[in-house]
Design a protein around this motif. Structure first.
Motif, PDB file in Angstrom:
ATOM      1  N   PRO A 144       5.145   8.058  -3.097  1.00 16.80           N
ATOM      2  CA  PRO A 144       4.977   6.628  -3.334  1.00 16.80           C
ATOM      3  C   PRO A 144       5.448   5.824  -2.126  1.00 16.80           C
ATOM      4  O   PRO A 144       6.172   6.334  -1.270  1.00 16.80           O
ATOM      5  CB  PRO A 144       5.882   6.357  -4.547  1.00 16.80           C
ATOM      6  CG  PRO A 144       6.256   7.692  -5.085  1.00 16.80           C
ATOM      7  CD  PRO A 144       6.174   8.646  -3.946  1.00 16.80           C
TER       8      PRO A 144
ATOM      9  N   PRO B 129      10.476   1.876  -1.736  1.00 13.99           N
ATOM     10  CA  PRO B 129      10.789   0.748  -2.629  1.00 13.99           C
ATOM     11  C   PRO B 129      11.064  -0.528  -1.833  1.00 13.99           C
ATOM     12  O   PRO B 129      11.615  -0.502  -0.733  1.00 13.99           O
ATOM     13  CB  PRO B 129      12.043   1.228  -3.373  1.00 13.99           C
ATOM     14  CG  PRO B 129      12.011   2.711  -3.272  1.00 13.99           C
ATOM     15  CD  PRO B 129      11.382   3.017  -1.947  1.00 13.99           C
ATOM     16  N   ARG B 130      10.692  -1.642  -2.463  1.00 15.70           N
ATOM     17  CA  ARG B 130      10.874  -2.937  -1.817  1.00 15.70           C
ATOM     18  C   ARG B 130      11.947  -3.740  -2.554  1.00 15.70           C
ATOM     19  O   ARG B 130      12.120  -3.617  -3.756  1.00 15.70           O
ATOM     20  CB  ARG B 130       9.555  -3.721  -1.811  1.00 15.70           C
ATOM     21  CG  ARG B 130       8.429  -2.997  -1.085  1.00 15.70           C
ATOM     22  CD  ARG B 130       7.126  -3.756  -1.176  1.00 15.70           C
ATOM     23  NE  ARG B 130       7.242  -5.099  -0.586  1.00 15.70           N
ATOM     24  CZ  ARG B 130       6.253  -5.994  -0.572  1.00 15.70           C
ATOM     25  NH1 ARG B 130       5.083  -5.694  -1.114  1.00 15.70           N
ATOM     26  NH2 ARG B 130       6.439  -7.186  -0.019  1.00 15.70           N
TER      27      ARG B 130
ATOM     28  N   GLU C  81      12.185  -4.202  -6.583  1.00 17.08           N
ATOM     29  CA  GLU C  81      10.887  -4.510  -7.160  1.00 17.08           C
ATOM     30  C   GLU C  81      10.336  -3.269  -7.854  1.00 17.08           C
ATOM     31  O   GLU C  81      10.283  -2.192  -7.260  1.00 17.08           O
ATOM     32  CB  GLU C  81       9.914  -4.978  -6.083  1.00 17.08           C
ATOM     33  CG  GLU C  81      10.277  -6.304  -5.440  1.00 17.08           C
ATOM     34  CD  GLU C  81       9.267  -6.733  -4.390  1.00 17.08           C
ATOM     35  OE1 GLU C  81       8.121  -6.220  -4.428  1.00 17.08           O
ATOM     36  OE2 GLU C  81       9.618  -7.568  -3.541  1.00 17.08           O
TER      37      GLU C  81
ATOM     38  N   ALA D 298       7.603  -0.828  -9.200  1.00 16.69           N
ATOM     39  CA  ALA D 298       6.213  -0.430  -8.999  1.00 16.69           C
ATOM     40  C   ALA D 298       5.652   0.028 -10.341  1.00 16.69           C
ATOM     41  O   ALA D 298       6.215   0.924 -10.981  1.00 16.69           O
ATOM     42  CB  ALA D 298       6.123   0.690  -7.976  1.00 16.69           C
ATOM     43  N   HIS D 299       4.579  -0.569 -10.784  1.00 19.24           N
ATOM     44  CA  HIS D 299       4.049  -0.262 -12.119  1.00 19.24           C
ATOM     45  C   HIS D 299       3.082   0.917 -12.121  1.00 19.24           C
ATOM     46  O   HIS D 299       2.669   1.378 -13.182  1.00 19.24           O
ATOM     47  CB  HIS D 299       3.369  -1.504 -12.694  1.00 19.24           C
ATOM     48  CG  HIS D 299       4.324  -2.616 -12.995  1.00 19.24           C
ATOM     49  ND1 HIS D 299       5.097  -2.646 -14.144  1.00 19.24           N
ATOM     50  CD2 HIS D 299       4.673  -3.717 -12.288  1.00 19.24           C
ATOM     51  CE1 HIS D 299       5.858  -3.724 -14.141  1.00 19.24           C
ATOM     52  NE2 HIS D 299       5.621  -4.398 -13.028  1.00 19.24           N
ATOM     53  N   GLU D 300       2.715   1.417 -10.953  1.00 16.34           N
ATOM     54  CA  GLU D 300       1.839   2.575 -10.869  1.00 16.34           C
ATOM     55  C   GLU D 300       2.375   3.536  -9.822  1.00 16.34           C
ATOM     56  O   GLU D 300       2.965   3.120  -8.817  1.00 16.34           O
ATOM     57  CB  GLU D 300       0.407   2.159 -10.510  1.00 16.34           C
ATOM     58  CG  GLU D 300      -0.289   1.335 -11.581  1.00 16.34           C
ATOM     59  CD  GLU D 300      -1.722   1.019 -11.205  1.00 16.34           C
ATOM     60  OE1 GLU D 300      -2.141   1.395 -10.083  1.00 16.34           O
ATOM     61  OE2 GLU D 300      -2.428   0.385 -12.013  1.00 16.34           O
TER      62      GLU D 300
ATOM     63  N   TYR E 150      13.111   6.193 -10.401  1.00 15.39           N
ATOM     64  CA  TYR E 150      13.821   5.914  -9.158  1.00 15.39           C
ATOM     65  C   TYR E 150      15.134   6.682  -9.158  1.00 15.39           C
ATOM     66  O   TYR E 150      15.834   6.722 -10.179  1.00 15.39           O
ATOM     67  CB  TYR E 150      14.115   4.421  -9.013  1.00 15.39           C
ATOM     68  CG  TYR E 150      12.882   3.562  -8.855  1.00 15.39           C
ATOM     69  CD1 TYR E 150      12.384   3.247  -7.587  1.00 15.39           C
ATOM     70  CD2 TYR E 150      12.207   3.066  -9.974  1.00 15.39           C
ATOM     71  CE1 TYR E 150      11.256   2.458  -7.437  1.00 15.39           C
ATOM     72  CE2 TYR E 150      11.079   2.285  -9.824  1.00 15.39           C
ATOM     73  CZ  TYR E 150      10.600   1.984  -8.560  1.00 15.39           C
ATOM     74  OH  TYR E 150       9.482   1.207  -8.415  1.00 15.39           O
TER      75      TYR E 150
ATOM     76  N   ASP F 133      13.864  -1.895 -12.794  1.00 12.46           N
ATOM     77  CA  ASP F 133      14.074  -2.621 -11.545  1.00 12.46           C
ATOM     78  C   ASP F 133      15.510  -3.100 -11.404  1.00 12.46           C
ATOM     79  O   ASP F 133      15.798  -3.974 -10.579  1.00 12.46           O
ATOM     80  CB  ASP F 133      13.114  -3.806 -11.443  1.00 12.46           C
ATOM     81  CG  ASP F 133      13.227  -4.758 -12.612  1.00 12.46           C
ATOM     82  OD1 ASP F 133      14.100  -4.552 -13.483  1.00 12.46           O
ATOM     83  OD2 ASP F 133      12.433  -5.709 -12.667  1.00 12.46           O
TER      84      ASP F 133
ATOM     85  N   ALA G 223      11.774   6.161  -4.662  1.00 14.04           N
ATOM     86  CA  ALA G 223      10.771   6.177  -5.725  1.00 14.04           C
ATOM     87  C   ALA G 223      10.189   7.582  -5.800  1.00 14.04           C
ATOM     88  O   ALA G 223       9.869   8.183  -4.766  1.00 14.04           O
ATOM     89  CB  ALA G 223       9.670   5.164  -5.431  1.00 14.04           C
TER      90      ALA G 223
ATOM     91  N   SER H 296       9.644   9.156  -2.205  1.00  9.71           N
ATOM     92  CA  SER H 296       9.285   8.253  -1.113  1.00  9.71           C
ATOM     93  C   SER H 296      10.323   8.314   0.001  1.00  9.71           C
ATOM     94  O   SER H 296      11.350   8.999  -0.101  1.00  9.71           O
ATOM     95  CB  SER H 296       9.215   6.824  -1.647  1.00  9.71           C
ATOM     96  OG  SER H 296      10.529   6.355  -1.959  1.00  9.71           O
TER      97      SER H 296
END
Length: 739
Positions: free
Chosen positions: A622, A625-626, A647, A649-651, A656, A698, A720, A728
């Motif tokens: 992924p 993460p932001r 934030e 991520a929905h997909e 996390y 989140d 993520a 990620s």
């Protein structure tokens, strides 16, 4: 009202209002915190950025005033109590792979029960914590609805000597996460009376006919991520208030979004008097339907039912044009009676006939209290989960042979006279799409592993990150279908591939006779690019694995197709993958493990760390993460609580992972990597980072971070992780120990 019905009422009232924290000490997230008598755990204000209280905040209850004025912007810590896991879709029933092929999937099951049962949990509700002493349900596959029976003080009252409790308690968000992953709806609870709250304030109606409390109940459920309410109204009210309550519930069900669910407890009459009917009849049916209008979805019948009352309930529902298996739920009181309820569930489920109604259970957490000993260790909890398997899978702990061993005994501590839930209710599954991956993580642990490496030695509980666990616990059989008791199956807390547990089988293998452990019910259509992955390790006495993976296909459900694992190449974790291209066009209906040896193996041990099916090309990481940030910290004598957010991520994200870097590693480490601790120390533990949390959300609170030496700043990493387990690049943030 006499006899047991009167006792039931007192029990509901007493359990909901129990107080469990006294002056002197409180437990916040499993850690002792000194408090003064009557001192609130936190102030009744929205938390500032700094100076937040130590420990994970506890979810709280809501009285009428708090409900009417509720907003996530003013509800302290609300963002940490959201369930963000969507409700999974369950696959269709397929009788040939059921443990009992004759069972119908029509009857539904509700459990109204405590969550976790962590120490002092009668006043607190934490979504996760840093102790091992917490119960985590392992049998979602039989449930359709779960209600968190857990009265909670209103905000600021958690440590008061005589706290005011809320009328509403939302369900524990971690349990909602686990429920949703298994296709189970999660319900909050309404309980009244709650002095000093006045009932009139709850049923206030606006001139336009709307109800402020109902509107807010919907808003709260949508924000916190749960699916409806269990309504337990066990206090007398004025007749006009009862009619307003009925109208409000009708407004609630009409206004709420699709899928919202409301169940009524068999208690109050329309005249405003508490009167337990113990059947579905003209007295309580207006809470479900009246004069052509619908008010609640179903009713939880009070106890003391008989075969005649069950038949009457069925017939009365039919007379109203209602499906009794959708509307009527006779209650079984397990918390009080354990394995010996006076009402026989076979009265609901006549042998060889269609079930007369659905079914409700109260107190499915009783195995925790029934089991003796200190439960702060694996050994201390072992009997808890034996009782749990006997509750759900029957006294043999085998759902394919669920049935009482003797006639009902009247002894609640003896499971021999209990059929098991699996005797009456069909098992269900959400494994109907790719990827499917489980690491057999049960939701609690004495330590935490990531990608086969020890990432933390801190005990923990968090059912929100519980994997999809085996559909059948435990269905172990020979090739001819007979049972095999030479192998024992369990979750092992000492060794895991990812999470806190792995699946372990120990015992002996017979010579030249196949043994099968049926694990997961699935509906997975096979494409040319589908792969199956297995991660496992063998005991030292096992020269070869004698291990196979079994596929049962829908078009040939009586046959198991075996994939041979072969010899292990590593003394630790081994990974084996197979292409399922030869089976393209078929549908996998069940997954099994198999064991076969040419000679007798006396000391056989195998750990299964991960099992999954995926499509090729689904191994991408992924995005990083932001927005990862520290919203605030609480620093006290070298111990920090960090409030984190990012934030969502929905997909493309399964969960996390959070890590704390060792001092000196924050600036020098690369931003790459796969999210696993590295390098390993000699004892297998990471030397440069420590796992501190996992969630699909989140926001997260990490308490109890000890300052290391003269450390001036602590660096945190957030990864993520994809549905196939690929991490990620990390996002980083830090906080200062000097303010």
């Amino acid at each position: 009202m006499t006899g047991r019905a009167a006792f039931d009422r007192r029990r509901f009232l007493t359990m909901a209002g129990m107080a469990g924290v006294t002056a002197g000490a409180a437990t916040m997230f499993g850690r002792s915190v000194a408090v003064a008598a009557g001192t609130p755990a936190v102030a009744d204000t929205r938390p500032p950025v700094t100076g937040l209280p130590a420990g994970i905040p506890s979810l709280h209850g809501y009285d009428s005033a708090a409900i009417k004025t509720w907003s996530p912007a003013t509800d302290p810590f609300a963002k940490y109590f959201r369930s963000r896991v969507p409700l999974a879709k369950r696959i269709k029933t397929f009788a040939p792979t059921q443990a009992n092929p004759s069972l119908s999937a029509s009857p539904r099951l509700l459990s109204l029960s405590n969550d976790y049962v962590e120490p002092n949990n009668v006043r607190v509700m934490h979504p996760y914590g840093y102790i091992f002493e917490a119960y985590a349900l392992r049998f979602w596959q039989y449930l359709d609805y779960f209600g968190a029976w857990h009265g909670l003080p209103v905000f600021g009252q958690i440590n008061a000597p005589d706290p005011a409790y809320g009328v509403i308690n939302p369900p524990n968000p971690a349990w909602t996460d686990a429920a949703h992953r298994n296709g189970v709806l999660s319900l909050g609870c309404w309980f009244w009376p709650r002095p000093p709250d006045q009932f009139a304030a709850l049923v206030e109606q606006r001139p336009d006919g709307s109800f402020p409390v109902a509107d807010k109940l919907i808003e709260m459920a949508e924000y916190f991520g749960f699916d409806g309410y269990f309504i337990n109204q066990e206090g007398d009210i004025e007749p006009e208030q009862a009619l307003l309550l009925q109208e409000m519930l009708g407004y609630l069900t009409r206004t709420a979004p699709k899928g919202f669910y409301v169940q009524w407890y068999d208690s109050l009459t329309l005249a405003g008097q508490v009167d337990y009917e113990n059947e579905f009849n003209a007295t309580n049916s207006p809470w479900i339907t009246d004069d052509g209008k619908r008010y609640c979805d179903s009713i939880f019948l009070n106890y003391d039912w008989t075969p005649e009352l069950i038949q009457n309930s069925h017939d009365y529902a039919i007379s109203l044009g209602l499906d009794p298996q959708r509307v009527v739920y006779p209650g079984t009181e397990l918390s009080l009676n354990q394995f010996a309820p006076p009402e026989d569930p076979r009265w609901i489920f006549p042998e060889g006939e269609r079930a007369l109604t659905s079914w409700a259970l109260f107190g499915t957490d009783f195995p925790w209290s029934l089991a003796p000993s200190d439960k702060s260790s694996v050994e201390g909890q072992r009997q808890v989960y034996v009782y749990e398997r006997q509750l759900w899978s029957g006294p043999r702990q085998d759902p394919a042979h669920a049935a009482r061993l003797v006639p009902p005994t009247g002894d609640g501590t003896n499971p021999a006279g209990w059929d098991g839930v699996a005797y009456h209710i069909v098992e269900k599954s959400t494994i109907g799409c790719y990827p499917f991956l489980t690491r057999f993580n049960a939701g609690t642990g004495e330590r935490f592993f990531v990608k086969g490496r020890l990432a933390s030695e801190q005990p923990w509980f968090n059912i929100a990150i519980q994997d999809l666990l085996p559909t059948w616990q435990w269905w172990l059989r020979k090739a001819d279908g007979s049972t095999y008791d030479g192998l024992k199956v369990d979750y092992d807390y000492n060794l895991a591939y990812d999470g806190g547990t792995s699946l372990v089988l120990t015992g002996s293998l017979p010579a030249d006779e196949a043994v099968e452990l049926r694990l997961f019910k699935t509906e997975l259509p096979v494409h040319d690019d589908v792969c199956l992955d297995l991660t496992y390790t063998l005991g030292r006495a096992c020269a070869a694995s004698n291990l196979r993976v079994g596929l049962t296909f829908e078009d040939e459900p009586s046959k198991v197709t075996w994939l041979e694992v072969g010899k292990a190449g590593s003394p630790v974790w081994n990974r084996r993958s197979w292409s399922l291209k030869p089976y393209a066009g078929r549908t996998v209906a069940a997954l099994s493990l198999g064991f076969r040896s040419d000679t007798v193996v006396e000391e056989y041990t195998v750990h299964i760390g991960a099992l999954g099916l995926r499509r090729k090309g689904g191994q991408e990481a992924p995005p990083k993460p932001r927005g990862f940030t520290v919203d605030g910290t609480s620093l006290d004598a070298g111990v920090a609580t960090a409030y984190l957010s990012w934030e969502l991520a929905h997909e493309g994200v399964w969960y996390y992972d959070l890590f704390r870097l060792s001092p000196g590693n924050g600036a020098g480490m690369s931003n790459g990597g796969a999210g696993v601790p590295a390098p390993e120390a000699a004892n297998g533990k990471s030397t440069d980072k420590e796992w501190i949390g996992r969630i699909f959300a989140d926001a997260y609170v990490v308490p109890g971070l000890q300052r290391r030496g003269s450390e001036g700043e602590t660096c945190l990493e957030l990864f993520a992780v994809s549905p196939t387990g690929v991490a990620s690049r990390p996002a980083r943030t830090s906080f200062s120990w000097t303010g």
